[in-house]
Design an enzyme around this catalytic site. Structure first.
Site, short mmCIF file in Angstrom:
data_model
loop_
_atom_site.label_atom_id
_atom_site.label_comp_id
_atom_site.label_asym_id
_atom_site.label_seq_id
_atom_site.Cartn_x
_atom_site.Cartn_y
_atom_site.Cartn_z
N GLU A 126 -12.28 4.95 9.90
CA GLU A 126 -12.18 4.51 8.51
C GLU A 126 -13.47 3.87 7.99
OE1 GLU A 126 -10.42 0.06 8.43
OE2 GLU A 126 -8.95 1.60 8.88
N GLU A 163 4.38 19.01 2.90
CA GLU A 163 5.74 19.27 2.43
C GLU A 163 5.78 20.06 1.13
OE1 GLU A 163 7.34 15.31 2.32
OE2 GLU A 163 7.93 15.36 4.44
#
Length: 321
Positions: free
Chosen positions: A115, A84
């Site tokens: 992870e 963004e």
């Protein structure tokens, strides 16, 4: 490393122990009541967040990059915040980067076990040319995600600045960071589902870090996003309104001015306010490091100086006393 079951984010929330017996309205009320605890938790970390903003802005101003690193929800939030920045602040895509365990496909589908792969974080950072000039924000709600810890350790070895975000106290990542931001939001409504309160807190912190850093870099004028990139109809309309607000021109003339300046909001404003060409306006902005306010205030001082018969430098010196 702390046992997973001992973490606050894994604990059972007494308020939601009968969750499956609640009506839809009761579920909404319960979740809303729990979410109301997020903002105060973030507020308790305001000093650390402010230091993070200063650290990030400093690195960016010297040509470094802001890199977010995380797995699962944490990684997705980092990628979203990075994505963004270009349309909001007209930053080059490589300035703010989101790296997620398992690669970009993990944005839409969970990559099991990603992870836990510490070496993968080192490889992922190396693949983007991460260096000591950059700042790494490691996002791990648990504070113990192997992928994030390995990335932070690697970043430190390179001499990069390191910031950790967690929602647990005494998190393992505290040992691998220059700065830790830890909004403690308490147990989730759905035990262990850190996409809820912890995810909301993380999103708030990331919003503050990226927005605050961009403000320090001159990407705004007041609360107007004067460095936005007009890439669609909505953003062209917003850019036009900003130019109208800061020049006094009507919508049609503001749009024409904006178009003559290649859609660059700050260039259009400086060109009009100073009565100069777009190229000269860009040069003025470059001299000020892109700070629109600095350019406009310097011009105002020059106008006052000419009216009073003093030099611009004398007037600036007087104002600095």
């Amino acid at each position: 490393m702390n046992d997973l079951g001992s973490l606050t984010t894994e604990a059972r929330n007494p308020a939601s122990e009968q969750l499956d017996r609640l009506s839809p309205l009761e579920i909404v009320r319960l979740m809303n009541a729990e979410d109301s605890k997020v903002a105060p938790a973030v507020a308790r970390e305001e000093s650390a967040i402010a230091r993070a903003i200063e650290l990030v802005a400093d690195r960016l101003s010297r040509g470094g990059r802001l890199v977010y690193l995380g797995a699962g929800t944490s990684g997705r939030l980092g990628v979203i915040d990075a994505a963004e920045c270009p349309p909001t602040f007209n930053t080059p895509p490589e300035m703010v980067v989101g790296v997620i365990a398992g690669g970009i496909q993990a944005m839409v589908r969970a990559v099991e076990g990603a992870e836990d792969q510490g070496p993968a974080a080192v490889a992922d950072l190396a693949s983007i040319g991460f260096s000591g000039a950059d700042v790494l924000v490691g996002i791990a709600t648990s504070g113990r995600t192997p992928y994030v810890l390995a990335g932070l350790q690697y970043a430190r070895q390179l001499g990069a600045a390191t910031i950790g975000i967690t929602c647990n106290e005494d998190a393992a990542l505290k040992q691998t960071c220059d700065l830790v931001i830890a909004p403690i939001v308490g147990p989730e409504v759905l035990s262990g589902s850190t996409r809820l309160k912890a995810g909301t807190a993380t999103k708030m912190v990331l919003n503050m870090i990226s927005t605050g850093a961009m403000v320090l870099l001159g990407k705004t004028y007041g609360n107007l996003m004067v460095d936005l990139r007009a890439t669609n109809t909505k953003l062209w309309d917003r850019a036009q309104r900003i130019v109208s607000t800061l020049t006094g021109l009507d919508g049609e003339k503001a749009r024409a001015l904006l178009q003559s300046c290649s859609g660059e909001v700050k260039t259009a404003i400086v060109s009009y306010r100073l009565g100069i060409s777009a190229d000269l306006a860009r040069a003025k902005l470059a001299e000020s490091g892109g700070h629109l306010r600095a350019v406009l205030e310097a011009e105002d001082l020059q106008k006052v100086a000419r009216r009073d018969g003093t030099s611009g430098s004398e007037k600036i010196g007087e104002n600095q006393k």
